[in-house]
Enzyme design. Sequence first.
Site, PDB file in Angstrom:
ATOM      1  N   ASP A  66      -3.289   1.758   6.684  1.00 39.70           N
ATOM      2  CA  ASP A  66      -2.389   1.218   5.710  1.00 39.70           C
ATOM      3  C   ASP A  66      -2.313  -0.292   5.686  1.00 39.70           C
ATOM      4  O   ASP A  66      -2.081  -0.856   4.658  1.00 39.70           O
ATOM      5  CB  ASP A  66      -1.453   2.294   5.613  1.00 39.70           C
ATOM      6  CG  ASP A  66      -1.501   3.593   5.562  1.00 39.70           C
ATOM      7  OD1 ASP A  66      -2.350   4.095   4.932  1.00 39.70           O
ATOM      8  OD2 ASP A  66      -0.802   4.361   6.293  1.00 39.70           O
ATOM      9  N   ASP A  85       0.950  -1.317   0.032  1.00 38.74           N
ATOM     10  CA  ASP A  85      -0.064  -0.056  -0.029  1.00 38.74           C
ATOM     11  C   ASP A  85       0.809   1.213   0.185  1.00 38.74           C
ATOM     12  O   ASP A  85       1.759   1.471   1.035  1.00 38.74           O
ATOM     13  CB  ASP A  85      -0.818   0.046   1.163  1.00 38.74           C
ATOM     14  CG  ASP A  85      -1.894   1.458   1.301  1.00 38.74           C
ATOM     15  OD1 ASP A  85      -2.659   1.408   0.356  1.00 38.74           O
ATOM     16  OD2 ASP A  85      -1.417   2.064   2.162  1.00 38.74           O
ATOM     17  N   GLU A  96      -1.594  -1.226  -5.837  1.00 41.09           N
ATOM     18  CA  GLU A  96      -2.697  -0.581  -6.272  1.00 41.09           C
ATOM     19  C   GLU A  96      -2.208   0.294  -7.542  1.00 41.09           C
ATOM     20  O   GLU A  96      -1.288   0.884  -7.280  1.00 41.09           O
ATOM     21  CB  GLU A  96      -3.264   0.262  -4.992  1.00 41.09           C
ATOM     22  CG  GLU A  96      -4.654   0.423  -5.424  1.00 41.09           C
ATOM     23  CD  GLU A  96      -5.511   1.209  -4.093  1.00 41.09           C
ATOM     24  OE1 GLU A  96      -6.672   1.581  -4.380  1.00 41.09           O
ATOM     25  OE2 GLU A  96      -4.673   1.498  -3.225  1.00 41.09           O
TER      26      GLU A  96
END
Length: 407
Positions: free
Chosen positions: A361, A196, A280
């Site tokens: 996170d 992340d 991501e």
Amino acid sequence: MQLRYAFRLYPQPGQRAALAKAFGCARVVFNDVVRAREDARGAGQPFPKAAELSRKLITEAKRTSGRSWLGEVSAVVLQQSLRDAESAYRNFFASLDGTRKGPRIGPPRFKSRKDARQSIRFTANARWSITDSGRLNLPKIGAVKVKWSRTLPTIPTSVTVIKDAAGRYFASFVIDTGPAADTARMPQTDRTIGIDLGLTHFAVLSDGTKIDSPRFLRRAEKKLKKTQRELSRKQRGSKNREKARLKAARAHAKVTDARREFHHQLSTKLIAENQGIAVEDLSVVGLARTRLAKSVHDSGWSSFTSMLEYKAQRYGRTFVKVGRFEPTSQMCSACGHRDGPKPLHVREWTCRACGMLHDRDHNAAINVKTAAGLAVSACGAPVRPGAIPAQREETGSHGSPPDARAA
């Protein structure tokens, strides 16, 4: 797979003059090709072929008084400049008809001697070589001193000599890597990881590891402001302005080099330790329109993910990009309950279904790993929720006007 290995060059004054001449000749050939193409387009005629341009703009031009100095540099440099112009036109036309991925690019423009970056390329036909003493021997330039920071794995196929905005010279070698050697260097492992990316921490891994953000631009901001202020006060065209420009360019280059080194070290470490990596697919262009723009650019997420992607391809790792509309920050990684969007200042939250306390996170990193298919949920089935529109609070765009682009 082809890779580039770059090394610092330290040419002597006479060699710098020869390189400047080669840069200028390559630039003139490139501009002549663009001008010939534009003249043909204006006259409604078909574009001249590469062979015709080579004969007219290089071979015959050397025999004229106005272009006789083209013969003072290697012919390979001129031919490669013509190929660069041809490649620029192919990319432009491919971008127009949609066959080229990425943002649309414009037509080739005329190059200037004041451009921040100058480059020339030597292929094997130029008969360049690396001497026994470790110098780079270039035709009509001489043996240039090289700072070798590592050993070349194989014999290079070509070398590009680059002069950047800070006045530094580099040699960029094109290397063909071997799959067998890459496999031996990075043996397989059974570990997988989800990443992340953020601003508070540069990256949070699904195993709980938090990597601090170096914030290279923020730390050097005071010095950068000073050098830019000194540059703005110098008279245009003066020698003092050129000195101030070099000082500012070197300060910016130091920040760029430190960020790139950090990205390389971290990406190599993650690739070496994990067989599967998921990140991501963030909309960096969209985030750069918000109040977080400077911090987003300072982090360099796109550069980091690109390094992960090509290194994973090189060493036989699995690299997965999770869609940006996956609700990684809204879903409980323990039970899969979707708890809804949360503003950026909320760093911890408790799941209303199972009561699990989550670090925002760390939970998102676990969800990224799960959504990529590198992990399974508590019931043993892969978790891949449907796509939903991004929330304004989630993307950090709160306070922006509610137009179509912000939505």
